[in-house]
Design an enzyme around this catalytic site. Structure first.
Site, PDB file in Angstrom:
ATOM      1  N   ALA A   1       0.798  -1.503  -0.035  1.00  0.00           N
ATOM      2  CA  ALA A   1      -0.042   0.237  -0.323  1.00  0.00           C
ATOM      3  C   ALA A   1       0.534   1.840  -0.175  1.00  0.00           C
ATOM      4  O   ALA A   1       1.073   2.741  -0.765  1.00  0.00           O
ATOM      5  CB  ALA A   1      -1.109  -0.103   1.481  1.00  0.00           C
ATOM      6  N   ALA A   2       1.806   1.219   1.439  1.00  0.00           N
ATOM      7  CA  ALA A   2       2.517   2.769   1.299  1.00  0.00           C
ATOM      8  C   ALA A   2       3.818   2.518  -0.030  1.00  0.00           C
ATOM      9  O   ALA A   2       3.615   3.758  -0.451  1.00  0.00           O
ATOM     10  CB  ALA A   2       2.742   3.130   2.431  1.00  0.00           C
TER      11      ALA A   2
ATOM     12  N   ARG B   1       3.959   9.514 -11.407  1.00  0.00           N
ATOM     13  CA  ARG B   1       3.028  10.967 -11.763  1.00  0.00           C
ATOM     14  C   ARG B   1       3.192  11.863 -11.994  1.00  0.00           C
ATOM     15  O   ARG B   1       2.622  12.629 -13.034  1.00  0.00           O
ATOM     16  CB  ARG B   1       1.704  10.650 -11.055  1.00  0.00           C
ATOM     17  CG  ARG B   1       0.132  10.195 -11.577  1.00  0.00           C
ATOM     18  CD  ARG B   1      -0.699   9.903 -10.296  1.00  0.00           C
ATOM     19  NE  ARG B   1      -1.219   8.987 -10.598  1.00  0.00           N
ATOM     20  CZ  ARG B   1      -1.844   8.166  -9.158  1.00  0.00           C
ATOM     21  NH1 ARG B   1      -1.176   8.769  -8.033  1.00  0.00           N
ATOM     22  NH2 ARG B   1      -1.384   6.995  -9.334  1.00  0.00           N
TER      23      ARG B   1
ATOM     24  N   GLU C   1      10.240  -5.841  -3.582  1.00  0.00           N
ATOM     25  CA  GLU C   1       9.341  -6.610  -2.174  1.00  0.00           C
ATOM     26  C   GLU C   1       9.682  -7.946  -2.340  1.00  0.00           C
ATOM     27  O   GLU C   1       9.812  -8.903  -2.908  1.00  0.00           O
ATOM     28  CB  GLU C   1       8.365  -6.106  -3.330  1.00  0.00           C
ATOM     29  CG  GLU C   1       7.186  -7.459  -2.762  1.00  0.00           C
ATOM     30  CD  GLU C   1       6.520  -6.959  -1.267  1.00  0.00           C
ATOM     31  OE1 GLU C   1       6.607  -5.816  -1.158  1.00  0.00           O
ATOM     32  OE2 GLU C   1       6.670  -8.072  -0.417  1.00  0.00           O
TER      33      GLU C   1
ATOM     34  N   SER D   1       1.031  -4.666  -4.538  1.00  0.00           N
ATOM     35  CA  SER D   1       0.086  -3.850  -4.633  1.00  0.00           C
ATOM     36  C   SER D   1      -1.481  -4.881  -4.067  1.00  0.00           C
ATOM     37  O   SER D   1      -2.179  -4.441  -4.632  1.00  0.00           O
ATOM     38  CB  SER D   1      -0.383  -3.317  -5.234  1.00  0.00           C
ATOM     39  OG  SER D   1       0.414  -2.049  -6.085  1.00  0.00           O
TER      40      SER D   1
ATOM     41  N   CYS E   1      -6.542  -5.816   3.043  1.00  0.00           N
ATOM     42  CA  CYS E   1      -7.734  -5.838   4.207  1.00  0.00           C
ATOM     43  C   CYS E   1      -8.649  -7.018   3.544  1.00  0.00           C
ATOM     44  O   CYS E   1     -10.461  -6.834   4.198  1.00  0.00           O
ATOM     45  CB  CYS E   1      -7.962  -4.428   3.564  1.00  0.00           C
ATOM     46  SG  CYS E   1      -7.164  -3.527   4.053  1.00  0.00           S
TER      47      CYS E   1
ATOM     48  N   VAL F   1      15.739  -6.104   1.083  1.00  0.00           N
ATOM     49  CA  VAL F   1      16.348  -5.301   1.115  1.00  0.00           C
ATOM     50  C   VAL F   1      16.973  -5.766   2.720  1.00  0.00           C
ATOM     51  O   VAL F   1      15.773  -5.884   3.842  1.00  0.00           O
ATOM     52  CB  VAL F   1      16.151  -3.738   0.976  1.00  0.00           C
ATOM     53  CG1 VAL F   1      16.971  -3.291   1.735  1.00  0.00           C
ATOM     54  CG2 VAL F   1      15.771  -3.824  -0.258  1.00  0.00           C
TER      55      VAL F   1
ATOM     56  N   ASN G   1      -2.181   4.487   2.853  1.00  0.00           N
ATOM     57  CA  ASN G   1      -2.315   5.010   0.819  1.00  0.00           C
ATOM     58  C   ASN G   1      -1.571   6.707   0.876  1.00  0.00           C
ATOM     59  O   ASN G   1      -1.286   7.012   0.450  1.00  0.00           O
ATOM     60  CB  ASN G   1      -3.755   4.546   0.941  1.00  0.00           C
ATOM     61  CG  ASN G   1      -3.557   3.067   0.565  1.00  0.00           C
ATOM     62  OD1 ASN G   1      -2.953   2.539  -0.435  1.00  0.00           O
ATOM     63  ND2 ASN G   1      -4.585   2.415   0.531  1.00  0.00           N
TER      64      ASN G   1
ATOM     65  N   TYR H   1     -32.325  13.733   5.429  1.00  0.00           N
ATOM     66  CA  TYR H   1     -33.091  12.845   5.833  1.00  0.00           C
ATOM     67  C   TYR H   1     -34.789  12.999   4.430  1.00  0.00           C
ATOM     68  O   TYR H   1     -34.304  13.767   3.858  1.00  0.00           O
ATOM     69  CB  TYR H   1     -34.060  13.940   7.017  1.00  0.00           C
ATOM     70  CG  TYR H   1     -35.520  13.559   7.186  1.00  0.00           C
ATOM     71  CD1 TYR H   1     -35.190  12.349   7.676  1.00  0.00           C
ATOM     72  CD2 TYR H   1     -36.883  14.052   7.043  1.00  0.00           C
ATOM     73  CE1 TYR H   1     -36.994  11.992   7.622  1.00  0.00           C
ATOM     74  CE2 TYR H   1     -37.805  13.390   7.329  1.00  0.00           C
ATOM     75  CZ  TYR H   1     -37.701  12.343   7.710  1.00  0.00           C
ATOM     76  OH  TYR H   1     -39.391  11.993   7.275  1.00  0.00           O
TER      77      TYR H   1
HETATM   78  C1  FAD Z   1      -6.468  -9.282   6.997  1.00  0.00           C
HETATM   79  C2  FAD Z   1      -6.474  -7.664   7.055  1.00  0.00           C
HETATM   80  C3  FAD Z   1      -7.015  -7.374   6.885  1.00  0.00           C
HETATM   81  C4  FAD Z   1      -7.139  -5.525   6.978  1.00  0.00           C
HETATM   82  N1  FAD Z   1      -8.299  -4.958   6.993  1.00  0.00           N
HETATM   83  C5  FAD Z   1      -8.252  -3.433   7.300  1.00  0.00           C
HETATM   84  C6  FAD Z   1      -9.149  -2.436   7.045  1.00  0.00           C
HETATM   85  O1  FAD Z   1     -10.653  -3.207   6.884  1.00  0.00           O
HETATM   86  N2  FAD Z   1      -9.199  -1.575   6.478  1.00  0.00           N
HETATM   87  C7  FAD Z   1      -7.855  -0.755   6.676  1.00  0.00           C
HETATM   88  O2  FAD Z   1      -7.777   0.629   6.643  1.00  0.00           O
HETATM   89  N3  FAD Z   1      -6.799  -1.347   6.926  1.00  0.00           N
HETATM   90  C8  FAD Z   1      -6.564  -2.892   6.908  1.00  0.00           C
HETATM   91  N4  FAD Z   1      -6.113  -3.827   7.168  1.00  0.00           N
HETATM   92  C9  FAD Z   1      -4.373  -2.700   7.617  1.00  0.00           C
HETATM   93  C10 FAD Z   1      -3.442  -2.862   6.093  1.00  0.00           C
HETATM   94  O3  FAD Z   1      -3.708  -4.459   5.879  1.00  0.00           O
HETATM   95  C11 FAD Z   1      -2.204  -2.038   5.844  1.00  0.00           C
HETATM   96  O4  FAD Z   1      -2.476  -0.886   6.846  1.00  0.00           O
HETATM   97  C12 FAD Z   1      -1.192  -2.013   5.014  1.00  0.00           C
HETATM   98  O5  FAD Z   1      -1.523  -2.956   4.137  1.00  0.00           O
HETATM   99  C13 FAD Z   1      -0.123  -1.375   5.437  1.00  0.00           C
HETATM  100  O6  FAD Z   1       0.414  -0.460   4.375  1.00  0.00           O
HETATM  101  P1  FAD Z   1       1.709  -0.854   3.989  1.00  0.00           P
HETATM  102  O7  FAD Z   1       2.262  -0.378   2.669  1.00  0.00           O
HETATM  103  O8  FAD Z   1       2.461  -0.007   5.307  1.00  0.00           O
HETATM  104  O9  FAD Z   1       2.372  -2.514   4.612  1.00  0.00           O
HETATM  105  P2  FAD Z   1       2.142  -3.302   4.405  1.00  0.00           P
HETATM  106  O10 FAD Z   1       0.428  -3.424   3.689  1.00  0.00           O
HETATM  107  O11 FAD Z   1       2.569  -4.480   5.588  1.00  0.00           O
HETATM  108  O12 FAD Z   1       3.073  -3.842   3.161  1.00  0.00           O
HETATM  109  C14 FAD Z   1       4.757  -4.104   3.691  1.00  0.00           C
HETATM  110  C15 FAD Z   1       5.169  -4.532   2.153  1.00  0.00           C
HETATM  111  O13 FAD Z   1       6.679  -4.769   2.641  1.00  0.00           O
HETATM  112  C16 FAD Z   1       7.553  -5.591   2.125  1.00  0.00           C
HETATM  113  N5  FAD Z   1       9.123  -5.625   2.926  1.00  0.00           N
HETATM  114  C17 FAD Z   1       8.961  -5.378   4.652  1.00  0.00           C
HETATM  115  N6  FAD Z   1      10.743  -5.579   4.694  1.00  0.00           N
HETATM  116  C18 FAD Z   1      10.742  -6.197   3.580  1.00  0.00           C
HETATM  117  C19 FAD Z   1      12.232  -6.298   3.067  1.00  0.00           C
HETATM  118  N7  FAD Z   1      13.203  -6.313   3.657  1.00  0.00           N
HETATM  119  N8  FAD Z   1      12.634  -5.812   1.121  1.00  0.00           N
HETATM  120  C20 FAD Z   1      11.378  -5.852   0.744  1.00  0.00           C
HETATM  121  N9  FAD Z   1      10.351  -6.086   1.153  1.00  0.00           N
HETATM  122  C21 FAD Z   1      10.158  -6.259   2.036  1.00  0.00           C
HETATM  123  C22 FAD Z   1       6.596  -7.303   2.961  1.00  0.00           C
HETATM  124  O14 FAD Z   1       6.859  -7.635   1.880  1.00  0.00           O
HETATM  125  C23 FAD Z   1       5.104  -5.933   2.491  1.00  0.00           C
HETATM  126  O15 FAD Z   1       4.338  -6.389   1.324  1.00  0.00           O
HETATM  127  C24 FAD Z   1      -5.482  -5.083   7.220  1.00  0.00           C
HETATM  128  C25 FAD Z   1      -5.017  -5.794   7.756  1.00  0.00           C
HETATM  129  C26 FAD Z   1      -4.806  -7.130   7.375  1.00  0.00           C
HETATM  130  C27 FAD Z   1      -3.786  -7.906   7.513  1.00  0.00           C
END
Ligand code: FAD
Length: 451
Positions: free
Chosen positions: A12-13, A23, A36, A42, A46, A83, A308, A429
């Site tokens: 996500a981030a 963009r 990754e 991506s 959730c 990494v 995001n 309403y």
């Molecule tokens: C089951 C579930 C349900 C959820 N439901 C919701 C919801 O309904 N609403 C909501 O707002 N949020 C929800 N979340 C939370 C949301 O999914 C996370 O907040 C979001 O994915 C965070 O994004 P991120 O990119 O910070 O981290 P992540 O999605 O964890 O991505 C980080 C990525 O970095 C990679 N990575 C880590 N270290 C390394 C490295 N050293 N080298 C290369 N790659 C690396 C990982 O493999 C991973 O793919 C949910 C989460 C889960 C697990």
């Protein structure tokens, strides 16, 4: 010559930042390389509970953008690449190709750390057994599927937070007998006040969930490498499948080892532009601390909604723009079957812990005009500051249309409104959607009487 942005983490981030930077800056201006360690990019974590529940047909449906699509967009994403070290002085990262087992270094001009979070997994005996897992990735969901194919009938969910609830709902839908074990005295006890959580417990029990509250898990019974039971302080519970949902810890080891500052809440410290304080190093998503807009404290709130937005802001800034991340309120929503649950800001308990002179008022109100078919009730709890009437937080639990009403209160909270002001807002309403006094107006009006 193009500057080079390196991103660690392809979800996500990380990929929001990549897409936004792409963009705003052409390939001649900015080269973007993302690493990754997993095989997907991506993907919507959730959506995982709805995948295991059978509502989402295939794992691919959860993937917003494949590596190929990112590449077609001018982002050099390298999956199965981890990494392993960051050298901020030399502006290099060390990367391991997980398939070939080879290490290489990559230079960067700008670095974004978007490494996410890891599920908390205590050192309980037997936790590594087959059938004990967390639901964080598509691979985890595939493991659940394998257990179901192997004939799993009894599931235990450890932790009754958002994910525990959603997983319980999904496994019930697949016909399993589900037990939920929670250490606190209420489901969602970390994010709702106990009075509001009562309806959640009621809904779970009405759906035949064996909800065991106030019980600590101590370990797992394992036969031939497979889990057979969950051990608790109050006896054992038979299980073919265990899903642990105990919250997360920010992935900060890499950053910390590189000298990037990590705060007391456990996340990487960033400013409102997602700068870490180490020159040319940025961070976003579940791995960072954010400013709580009500308390001013640094908190780790691991939600996709923040990841995001932070990613997009980081991408804008790295590309030379100017975007702020405005902080968090902890606004969140989930559901258990037909019961919708939303919350924002501080609970009454959190407000007291923050030293605020706060009070809470709960209002029960219908979601539609009383004469319109299908009316259901919702409970709204307003938490406000006694002296000023300033809104501090809100929780909503109820039937259809209840949950998303939290966004009205989150908007009011974001803008520092008082309960008196909220009670007079111009909300819509019509009989199918609300009574003439929307439940939000009623709740705020009731709270205003106490200020
Ligand atoms: C089951 C579930 C349900 C959820 N439901 C919701 C919801 O309904 N609403 C909501 O707002 N949020 C929800 N979340 C939370 C949301 O999914 C996370 O907040 C979001 O994915 C965070 O994004 P991120 O990119 O910070 O981290 P992540 O999605 O964890 O991505 C980080 C990525 O970095 C990679 N990575 C880590 N270290 C390394 C490295 N050293 N080298 C290369 N790659 C690396 C990982 O493999 C991973 O793919 C949910 C989460 C889960 C697990």
């Amino acid at each position: 010559m193009a500057r080079k942005l390196v991103i660690i983490g392809g979800d996500a981030a990380g990929m929001s930042a990549a897409a936004q930077a792409r963009r705003l800056a052409s390939a001649d201006e900015l080269e973007i390389v993302a690493f990754e360690r997993g095989a997907r990019t991506s993907y919507a974590a959730c959506g995982l509970p709805y995948l295991i529940g059978g509502l989402v047909e295939t794992p691919d449906r959860l993937v917003a953008r494949t590596p190929e699509q990112h590449r077609a967009n001018g982002i050099d994403i390298r999956i199965r690449h981890e990494v392993t070290a960051i050298d901020t002085k030399a502006s290099m990262v060390t990367v391991r190709d997980l398939d070939k087992g080879l290490d290489a270094v990559e230079h960067f001009d700008e670095l974004l750390i978007a490494t996410g979070a890891t599920g908390i997994a205590p050192q309980w005996p037997g936790i590594a057994a087959e059938g004990v897992l967390q639901l964080r990735t598509l691979d985890d969901a595939a493991q659940v599927e394998r257990r179901l194919d192997a004939g799993a009938r009894r599931a235990v969910v450890v932790g009754a937070g958002y994910i525990g609830l959603e997983v319980a709902e999904g496994l019930l839908a697949r016909g399993l007998a589900v037990t939920v074990i929670e250490r606190l005295d209420a489901p969602m006890g970390a994010v709702l006040d106990t009075d509001m959580a009562a309806a959640v417990a009621e809904a779970m029990r009405a759906a035949s969930v064996d909800l065991r509250l106030g019980i600590a898990v101590t370990g797992f019974s394992v036969i031939d490498g497979h889990v057979t039971a969950v051990q608790t302080a109050a006896g054992s519970v038979a299980a073919d499948l265990v899903v642990i949902g105990l919250g997360v810890r920010a992935n900060v080891d890499l950053a910390r080892a590189a000298g990037v500052k990590v705060g007391e809440a456990g996340g990487i410290i960033v400013d409102d532009h997602l700068r870490t304080g180490t020159p040319h190093v940025w961070a976003a998503g579940d791995c960072v601390e954010s400013r709580h807009r009500i308390t001013g404290h640094s908190v780790v709130v691991a939600l996709g909604t923040h990841a995001n937005k932070q990613g997009r802001a980081a991408g804008t800034n790295i590309a030379g723009g100017d975007a702020r991340f405005g902080g968090v309120l902890g606004t969140a929503i989930t559901k258990f079957q037909n019961l919708e649950i939303g919350r924002t800001g501080l609970t009454e308990r959190e407000a007291a812990a923050a030293g605020l002179d706060a009070f809470g008022v709960t209002t029960e109100a219908p979601n539609r005009a009383h004469y319109y078919p299908g009316a259901q009730v919702m409970n709204i709890k307003i938490v406000a500051e006694r002296r000023t009437g300033r809104l501090l937080g809100a929780q909503i639990v109820g039937g259809a249309g209840a949950g998303k009403r939290i966004d009205v209160l989150a908007t009011a909270l974001w803008n520092g409104m008082t309960v008196n002001e909220i009670g007079g807002m111009d909300l819509s309403y019509a009989p199918p959607f609300s009574p003439v006094w929307d439940p939000v107006l009623l709740a705020a009006g009731k709270a205003a009487l106490k200020t």
